[in-house]
Design a protein around this motif. Structure first.
Motif, PDB file in Angstrom:
ATOM      1  N   ASP A 499      -8.885  89.565 -48.536  1.00 14.26           N
ATOM      2  CA  ASP A 499      -9.658  89.532 -47.497  1.00 14.26           C
ATOM      3  C   ASP A 499     -10.902  90.803 -48.159  1.00 14.26           C
ATOM      4  OD1 ASP A 499      -7.663  89.810 -45.028  1.00 14.26           O
ATOM      5  OD2 ASP A 499      -6.557  90.265 -46.342  1.00 14.26           O
ATOM      6  N   VAL A 500     -11.661  91.082 -47.258  1.00 15.41           N
ATOM      7  CA  VAL A 500     -13.168  91.749 -48.062  1.00 15.41           C
ATOM      8  C   VAL A 500     -13.732  92.691 -47.216  1.00 15.41           C
ATOM      9  CG1 VAL A 500     -14.905  91.547 -49.498  1.00 15.41           C
ATOM     10  CG2 VAL A 500     -13.640  89.513 -49.263  1.00 15.41           C
ATOM     11  N   PHE A 501     -13.173  93.847 -47.364  1.00 11.50           N
ATOM     12  CA  PHE A 501     -14.698  94.441 -46.311  1.00 11.50           C
ATOM     13  C   PHE A 501     -16.165  94.332 -46.641  1.00 11.50           C
ATOM     14  CE2 PHE A 501     -15.601  99.811 -46.438  1.00 11.50           C
ATOM     15  CZ  PHE A 501     -15.708  99.226 -44.599  1.00 11.50           C
ATOM     16  N   MET A 502     -16.445  94.270 -45.614  1.00 12.51           N
ATOM     17  CA  MET A 502     -18.011  94.143 -46.021  1.00 12.51           C
ATOM     18  C   MET A 502     -18.881  95.418 -45.393  1.00 12.51           C
ATOM     19  SD  MET A 502     -17.970  91.350 -47.234  1.00 12.51           S
ATOM     20  CE  MET A 502     -18.838  90.250 -47.012  1.00 12.51           C
ATOM     21  N   ALA A 503     -18.904  96.298 -45.786  1.00 11.47           N
ATOM     22  CA  ALA A 503     -19.625  98.526 -46.092  1.00 11.47           C
ATOM     23  C   ALA A 503     -20.939  97.599 -46.008  1.00 11.47           C
ATOM     24  CB  ALA A 503     -19.162  98.822 -47.066  1.00 11.47           C
ATOM     25  N   ASP A 504     -21.421  98.639 -45.189  1.00  3.95           N
ATOM     26  CA  ASP A 504     -23.138  98.218 -44.803  1.00  3.95           C
ATOM     27  C   ASP A 504     -23.641  99.905 -45.178  1.00  3.95           C
ATOM     28  OD1 ASP A 504     -22.445  99.767 -43.079  1.00  3.95           O
ATOM     29  OD2 ASP A 504     -22.866  98.934 -41.038  1.00  3.95           O
ATOM     30  N   SER A 505     -22.876 100.383 -45.684  1.00  2.00           N
ATOM     31  CA  SER A 505     -23.648 101.539 -45.925  1.00  2.00           C
ATOM     32  C   SER A 505     -22.274 102.666 -47.456  1.00  2.00           C
ATOM     33  CB  SER A 505     -24.190 102.956 -45.403  1.00  2.00           C
ATOM     34  OG  SER A 505     -23.404 103.443 -44.803  1.00  2.00           O
ATOM     35  N   ASN A 506     -23.444 103.250 -48.367  1.00  3.53           N
ATOM     36  CA  ASN A 506     -22.354 103.520 -49.543  1.00  3.53           C
ATOM     37  C   ASN A 506     -21.514 105.375 -48.546  1.00  3.53           C
ATOM     38  OD1 ASN A 506     -21.663 104.681 -50.800  1.00  3.53           O
ATOM     39  ND2 ASN A 506     -23.233 105.389 -51.879  1.00  3.53           N
ATOM     40  N   TYR A 507     -22.200 105.225 -47.183  1.00  2.00           N
ATOM     41  CA  TYR A 507     -21.270 106.326 -46.544  1.00  2.00           C
ATOM     42  C   TYR A 507     -19.932 106.200 -46.048  1.00  2.00           C
ATOM     43  CZ  TYR A 507     -21.094 109.267 -42.524  1.00  2.00           C
ATOM     44  OH  TYR A 507     -19.875 110.248 -41.711  1.00  2.00           O
ATOM     45  N   VAL A 508     -20.312 104.755 -45.386  1.00  2.00           N
ATOM     46  CA  VAL A 508     -19.347 104.149 -44.667  1.00  2.00           C
ATOM     47  C   VAL A 508     -17.863 103.361 -45.742  1.00  2.00           C
ATOM     48  CG1 VAL A 508     -19.192 102.022 -43.351  1.00  2.00           C
ATOM     49  CG2 VAL A 508     -20.700 102.869 -42.683  1.00  2.00           C
ATOM     50  N   LEU A 509     -18.800 102.919 -46.786  1.00  2.00           N
ATOM     51  CA  LEU A 509     -17.693 103.213 -47.253  1.00  2.00           C
ATOM     52  C   LEU A 509     -16.737 104.060 -47.915  1.00  2.00           C
ATOM     53  CD1 LEU A 509     -16.202 101.159 -49.826  1.00  2.00           C
ATOM     54  CD2 LEU A 509     -17.832 101.375 -50.955  1.00  2.00           C
ATOM     55  N   GLN A 510     -17.511 105.154 -47.931  1.00  2.00           N
ATOM     56  CA  GLN A 510     -17.286 106.633 -48.567  1.00  2.00           C
ATOM     57  C   GLN A 510     -16.079 106.793 -47.491  1.00  2.00           C
ATOM     58  OE1 GLN A 510     -19.972 108.876 -50.189  1.00  2.00           O
ATOM     59  NE2 GLN A 510     -19.321 108.414 -52.123  1.00  2.00           N
ATOM     60  N   MET A 511     -16.029 107.104 -46.492  1.00  2.00           N
ATOM     61  CA  MET A 511     -15.638 107.282 -45.524  1.00  2.00           C
ATOM     62  C   MET A 511     -14.051 106.328 -45.168  1.00  2.00           C
ATOM     63  SD  MET A 511     -16.909 110.140 -43.773  1.00  2.00           S
ATOM     64  CE  MET A 511     -15.762 109.633 -42.140  1.00  2.00           C
ATOM     65  N   ALA A 512     -14.295 105.367 -45.097  1.00  2.00           N
ATOM     66  CA  ALA A 512     -12.967 104.231 -45.252  1.00  2.00           C
ATOM     67  C   ALA A 512     -11.959 104.525 -46.772  1.00  2.00           C
ATOM     68  CB  ALA A 512     -13.553 102.744 -45.040  1.00  2.00           C
ATOM     69  N   GLN A 513     -12.884 104.678 -47.666  1.00  2.00           N
ATOM     70  CA  GLN A 513     -11.837 105.589 -48.765  1.00  2.00           C
ATOM     71  C   GLN A 513     -11.152 106.903 -48.978  1.00  2.00           C
ATOM     72  OE1 GLN A 513     -14.966 104.701 -51.262  1.00  2.00           O
ATOM     73  NE2 GLN A 513     -13.954 103.062 -52.864  1.00  2.00           N
ATOM     74  N   ASN A 514     -11.828 107.164 -47.680  1.00  2.00           N
ATOM     75  CA  ASN A 514     -11.555 109.123 -47.629  1.00  2.00           C
ATOM     76  C   ASN A 514      -9.884 109.112 -45.731  1.00  2.00           C
ATOM     77  OD1 ASN A 514     -12.922 110.134 -49.634  1.00  2.00           O
ATOM     78  ND2 ASN A 514     -14.557 110.942 -47.639  1.00  2.00           N
ATOM     79  N   ASP A 515     -10.409 107.895 -45.020  1.00  2.00           N
ATOM     80  CA  ASP A 515      -9.532 107.419 -44.192  1.00  2.00           C
ATOM     81  C   ASP A 515      -8.124 107.036 -44.721  1.00  2.00           C
ATOM     82  OD1 ASP A 515     -11.799 109.028 -42.703  1.00  2.00           O
ATOM     83  OD2 ASP A 515     -12.295 107.314 -41.693  1.00  2.00           O
TER      84      ASP A 515
END
Length: 527
Positions: A499-515
């Motif tokens: 499984d690979v998560f394709m983040a389209d921005s640094n913001y989206v990646l950080q939000m995913a890590q927080n959530d």
């Protein structure tokens, strides 16, 4: 351990030549081969009348662009030593290939351009050498052109590469007035005569203060040479082989690879001080080269070494024991026993079938899709060699079939090129489209070119804006399922089905890590 094995290991020198593009790495490789008698005329003739290209750059696209994109492997004998050179791509778009090559060598020669000094790419590669404590020798090239003061270059090497240096040869002037080098290591004077094919003369000197030096290079240059040598003695540590082998001290040589000057000094010193094959760390234990049982790993796969045969070759670095033709070896990942009827050794593109190979040697094995990068082969013991990661790509594009009649060829081409580790393939879970990730723009061109010329398939690229590919894992299956459901349109799988998560921005990646605190995000595939 047999005497024969010990003797063969002692003779081996396996190293990579690394540098920034255009520092003259491929030219240096050519000249080393010239001394080894492996080629008889250098291919570095740049005039248009003679269409020759460097021996180690043999893929069509390399000849057109004048850059090396695939690591070449070349072996030759020199004064009783067996030398294996791995020429690596200097272009940063192919850094991945170079990082992997560094896992298969025992030492490294870094080429630096005297005018440009240390460049970004060189710094990054040096970090990899430092991580592995790989011994390093530095060759300062292009002294027949105007450049910087040799002392400034030495300072820069220390600061930028974070390693102590000590010169073993020293230039007499540079640029138009370049007269040669004084060999500190062997106490001799090498006078420079610009020539691409012949080798300049060596004059043995017992003492740099002898009047002979004034006669040969002129009084004012002789005075300057003596002052420089005194300064070197005062400032730089004396060459110590042990610190070099531990990767703490780098000897420096000066010369001009294009004019075959200073290269022999480098080679003569290299065979004496460079390490023979070292033990390799596997996940289970330390593997010593002198063990009787064979072991080795695949560090590179190259499709279409010979366009007429559509063959793939897996490059195996022998780590211990003796590799023999037609003997059954165990392929650890698939747990199959395999025999190799035609293992090859390379001299750039010319390959010859080998009967046996020893630790430090690189063997090419014809591959019909059995191998992946990082695979281990042994005489039977289950071991896994580690340290062949793939990193998160920096650029992404959708790959589309431009010729519906050739979809099978395209599939096969993509599969083989991805196994080579040129780029990475992700399949979107949302729309099933194929996404190619690379570290540089140039790779997209190389893939398109090779698909057309080697597989007869046409592809087109479509832009996609992505920031990073992250491999994800979690000990909590429910959390993983919830994440995949909520991020469905950003999910993909790599070619291993992970499984690979394709983040389209640094913001989206950080939000995913927080959530999703229970999910771990990795930017390299080894975790």
């Amino acid at each position: 351990m047999s005497e024969e094995l010990a003797k063969e290991i002692k003779k081996r020198r396996t190293f990579a030549i690394i540098s920034h593009p255009d520092a003259g790495k491929t030219t240096l490789t050519e000249k080393l081969l010239l001394f080894g008698g492996a080629i008889h005329v250098a291919g570095a003739v740049k005039s248009n009348k003679i269409k020759k290209t460097a021996t180690s750059d043999w893929m069509e696209i390399e000849k057109q662009r004048g850059i090396s994109v695939a690591t070449s492997v070349m072996g030759f004998d020199y004064e009783g030593y067996k030398i294996n050179i791995l020429d690596t791509p200097g272009h940063q778009d192919f850094a991945e290939d170079t990082f992997r090559t560094l896992t298969a060598v025992d030492s490294v020669i870094i080429v630096v351009d005297v005018a440009k000094g240390v460049e970004t790419q060189t710094r990054r590669l040096m970090e990899v050498c430092r991580m592995r404590n790989t011994p390093v020798i530095i060759f300062v090239n292009k002294l027949d052109r105007e450049g910087r003061d040799p002392f400034d270059i030495l300072d820069e090497l220390e600061n930028e590469l974070k390693i102590k240096v000590t010169p073993l040869t020293w230039p007499i002037n540079i640029g138009a007035k370049f007269k040669g080098v004084y060999n500190i290591y062997e106490q001799g004077l090498d006078l420079f005569t610009p020539s691409k094919q012949t080798i300049s003369e060596r004059i043995e000197i017992d003492d740099v203060n002898s009047p002979l030096v004034d006669e040969l290079i002129g009084e004012s240059d002789a005075v300057k040479l003596r002052e420089d040598l005194e300064l070197i003695e005062g400032v730089y540590p004396e060459f110590n082989e042990q610190s070099y082998l531990e990767g703490k001290l780098a000897p420096v040589f000066f010369g001009s690879a294009l004019n075959t000057f200073g290269v022999k000094e480098l080679l003569d010193c290299f065979v004496k001080i460079a390490p023979s094959p070292k033990p390799v760390v596997a996940e289970e234990r330390m593997i010593k080269p002198e063990e009787e049982q064979f072991s080795g790993f695949v560090f590179k796969i190259h499709a279409n070494m010979d366009p007429n045969h559509r063959s793939c070759i897996a490059f195996v670095k022998v780590c211990s024991g003796k590799f023999e033709r037609n003997v059954g070896y165990r392929h650890i990942r698939t747990d199959k026993v395999m025999r190799f009827a035609a293992p090859t050794a390379f001299m750039a593109q010319k390959k010859s079938v080998v009967e046996e190979a020893y630790p430090g040697d690189i063997v090419g094995i014809p591959d019909t899709g059995n191998f992946k990068i990082g695979d281990t082969l042994t005489s039977g013991e289950v071991i896994h060699f580690k340290g062949l990661p793939s990193f998160s790509p920096e650029m992404f594009k959708y790959i589309e079939n431009a010729d519906p009649m050739k979809s099978k060829q395209l599939e096969k081409g993509i599969r083989q090129l991805m196994d080579e580790g040129v780029a990475q393939l992700f399949t979107s879970s949302f729309n099933g489209r194929k996404i190619i990730g690379t570290v540089g723009q140039l790779q997209f061109e190389v893939i398109q070119y090779r698909l057309l010329h080697e597989y007869g398939a046409q592809c087109s690229w479509e832009p996609i804006s992505l920031y990073k590919a992250c491999w994800i894992e979690s000990e909590d299956q429910d959390a993983l399922d919830a994440f995949k459901k909520r991020k469905h349109q950003f999910m993909a799988t790599d070619k291993e089905g992970r499984d690979v998560f394709m983040a389209d921005s640094n913001y989206v990646l950080q939000m995913a890590q927080n959530d999703f605190p229970k999910i771990k995000f990795h930017t390299s595939s080894e975790f």
